[in-house]
Design a protein around this motif. Sequence first.
Motif, mmCIF file in Angstrom:
data_model
loop_
_atom_site.group_PDB
_atom_site.id
_atom_site.type_symbol
_atom_site.label_atom_id
_atom_site.label_comp_id
_atom_site.label_asym_id
_atom_site.label_seq_id
_atom_site.Cartn_x
_atom_site.Cartn_y
_atom_site.Cartn_z
ATOM 1 N N ARG A 61 0.821 -1.220 0.000
ATOM 2 C CA ARG A 61 0.000 0.000 0.000
ATOM 3 C C ARG A 61 0.849 1.262 0.000
ATOM 4 O O ARG A 61 0.367 2.342 -0.364
ATOM 5 C CB ARG A 61 -0.932 0.011 1.214
ATOM 6 C CG ARG A 61 -1.948 -1.122 1.202
ATOM 7 C CD ARG A 61 -2.884 -1.043 2.396
ATOM 8 N NE ARG A 61 -3.793 -2.170 2.451
ATOM 9 C CZ ARG A 61 -4.939 -2.253 1.766
ATOM 10 N NH1 ARG A 61 -5.319 -1.251 1.002
ATOM 11 N NH2 ARG A 61 -5.705 -3.323 1.875
ATOM 12 N N SER B 123 -2.277 3.331 -6.481
ATOM 13 C CA SER B 123 -3.705 3.498 -6.777
ATOM 14 C C SER B 123 -3.970 3.489 -8.280
ATOM 15 O O SER B 123 -5.114 3.312 -8.708
ATOM 16 C CB SER B 123 -4.222 4.809 -6.172
ATOM 17 O OG SER B 123 -3.528 5.924 -6.700
ATOM 18 N N ARG C 91 -2.687 -4.996 -8.598
ATOM 19 C CA ARG C 91 -2.458 -4.792 -7.168
ATOM 20 C C ARG C 91 -2.166 -6.110 -6.456
ATOM 21 O O ARG C 91 -1.350 -6.168 -5.534
ATOM 22 C CB ARG C 91 -3.670 -4.114 -6.530
ATOM 23 C CG ARG C 91 -3.822 -2.659 -6.925
ATOM 24 C CD ARG C 91 -4.958 -1.981 -6.183
ATOM 25 N NE ARG C 91 -5.460 -0.880 -7.007
ATOM 26 C CZ ARG C 91 -6.673 -0.814 -7.524
ATOM 27 N NH1 ARG C 91 -7.543 -1.788 -7.290
ATOM 28 N NH2 ARG C 91 -7.034 0.208 -8.262
ATOM 29 N N LEU D 107 -9.598 -1.363 -4.328
ATOM 30 C CA LEU D 107 -9.326 -0.361 -3.305
ATOM 31 C C LEU D 107 -10.614 0.028 -2.599
ATOM 32 O O LEU D 107 -11.661 0.173 -3.233
ATOM 33 C CB LEU D 107 -8.695 0.892 -3.915
ATOM 34 C CG LEU D 107 -7.258 0.771 -4.418
ATOM 35 C CD1 LEU D 107 -6.794 2.123 -4.954
ATOM 36 C CD2 LEU D 107 -6.319 0.308 -3.322
ATOM 37 N N ASP E 206 -9.121 4.489 0.378
ATOM 38 C CA ASP E 206 -7.791 4.387 -0.214
ATOM 39 C C ASP E 206 -7.654 5.242 -1.458
ATOM 40 O O ASP E 206 -6.561 5.436 -1.974
ATOM 41 C CB ASP E 206 -7.479 2.929 -0.580
ATOM 42 C CG ASP E 206 -7.368 2.042 0.642
ATOM 43 O OD1 ASP E 206 -6.901 2.554 1.667
ATOM 44 O OD2 ASP E 206 -7.750 0.871 0.564
ATOM 45 N N ARG E 207 -8.771 5.682 -2.007
ATOM 46 C CA ARG E 207 -8.730 6.470 -3.232
ATOM 47 C C ARG E 207 -8.531 7.938 -2.927
ATOM 48 O O ARG E 207 -8.714 8.401 -1.816
ATOM 49 C CB ARG E 207 -10.028 6.282 -4.024
ATOM 50 C CG ARG E 207 -10.247 4.850 -4.507
ATOM 51 C CD ARG E 207 -11.449 4.800 -5.436
ATOM 52 N NE ARG E 207 -11.628 3.469 -5.991
ATOM 53 C CZ ARG E 207 -12.371 2.533 -5.449
ATOM 54 N NH1 ARG E 207 -13.007 2.766 -4.324
ATOM 55 N NH2 ARG E 207 -12.492 1.340 -6.017
ATOM 56 N N SER E 208 -8.193 8.704 -3.950
ATOM 57 C CA SER E 208 -8.101 10.152 -3.821
ATOM 58 C C SER E 208 -9.261 10.746 -4.611
ATOM 59 O O SER E 208 -9.164 10.950 -5.819
ATOM 60 C CB SER E 208 -6.766 10.655 -4.389
ATOM 61 O OG SER E 208 -6.703 12.051 -4.302
#
Length: 385
Positions: free
Chosen positions: A197, A203, A210, A287, A291-293
């Motif tokens: 991570r 990401s 992943r 994700l 965990d994402r933006s």
Amino acid sequence: MQELQTEVDRLADMAKAEGRLGLDTEFMPEGRYRPLLCLVQIVVGEHVEVLDPLTATFDPTPLAEVLADPAIEIVLHAGRQDVAILRREWKTTFTNVFDTQVAAGFAGFSAQAGYNGLLHDVLRIRLPKTASFTRWDARPLTEEQIKYARGDVEHLMPLADDIQRRLSERGRLEWAREECVVIAEATDERDPNEVWRRLPRVSGLDPKERAVAQAIAGWRERTASKEDRPVGAILRDPTVVELAKRAPSSRRDLAQIRGITPDVVRRRGDDVMAAIELGKQAEPIKLEEGDRSPTEAVDGPVIALAESLVRSRAQEAGLAYELIAARADLSPIVVAARRNQPEPDVRTLRGWRRELVGEELLELLAGKRTIHVGQGGRVTVTPVD
């Protein structure tokens, strides 16, 4: 040996009687999986002792018990790594930590204040830093090194006393103690299944990639631990990500990946290929939302507005801004407000931070308050009529 053990026992008894102990460590992180503990400096009252774990065999249990005793305050400066190393090496825990660097941020100093600079600003003491980057794992130690090591704790208790006095006068001491709990929980143990991570641009990988990244990073972590080498000496982060993207199926393809040298192919090729295959067979990793933006272009100005409010309140309270928020805290707050989602679990909305500015920030983002620059340049937030 008996003389040293007697001193260790005496230090522990003194700390129990005093209810307080200060410490610092010297360590060498270079070329190893985990830093090597080289010295432990202890101060109780005005008594300073430098313990050498490399050349002396002693039982640290009496001091380890002191570190874990909630009735004894353990004073450090920027002690996150000291705590992590001693937790591992002495098989102990920490429960009552006061970190002068953390606390200084609540007293109007920088949240990243160095020990030497803080000593000068608070106690008007200057210490030479001539031995900072010497080889702490080399023996015998020089007189300069020993003097330097002692200096890192000789004034630690008066420094803590002064900062605690300032915080008590401002009603901020319990805020600082609350923040020091994070230092007390520090560890350098890493879960091989979770280290992926922290890879750069992870990401941007798809779920199957992943899973491959997780397998390769996990193999790398276990290998580095077994060989006591930095993880980057096994495979560099960008190489791990590239391997996850391309998932080479042969040693020939493996050799085409940037960062995979002929020596890596020869020595570790089979292991890397096995890790890749393990990742291919694993369940794809999706994700989680956290965990994402999820920020969008529209969020940028709002985040900047939120930051201006937080900075203003920090300045008024005499706190370092970094103690209250970072962009990683403000972004999810802004996004959740835009999407009418529940509050995110970030530090700015918990405890004393919520009281100081968090609640006000939420009302601003909900359109219940307006913000403007008042007299003297003060940021003012007022209820909407």
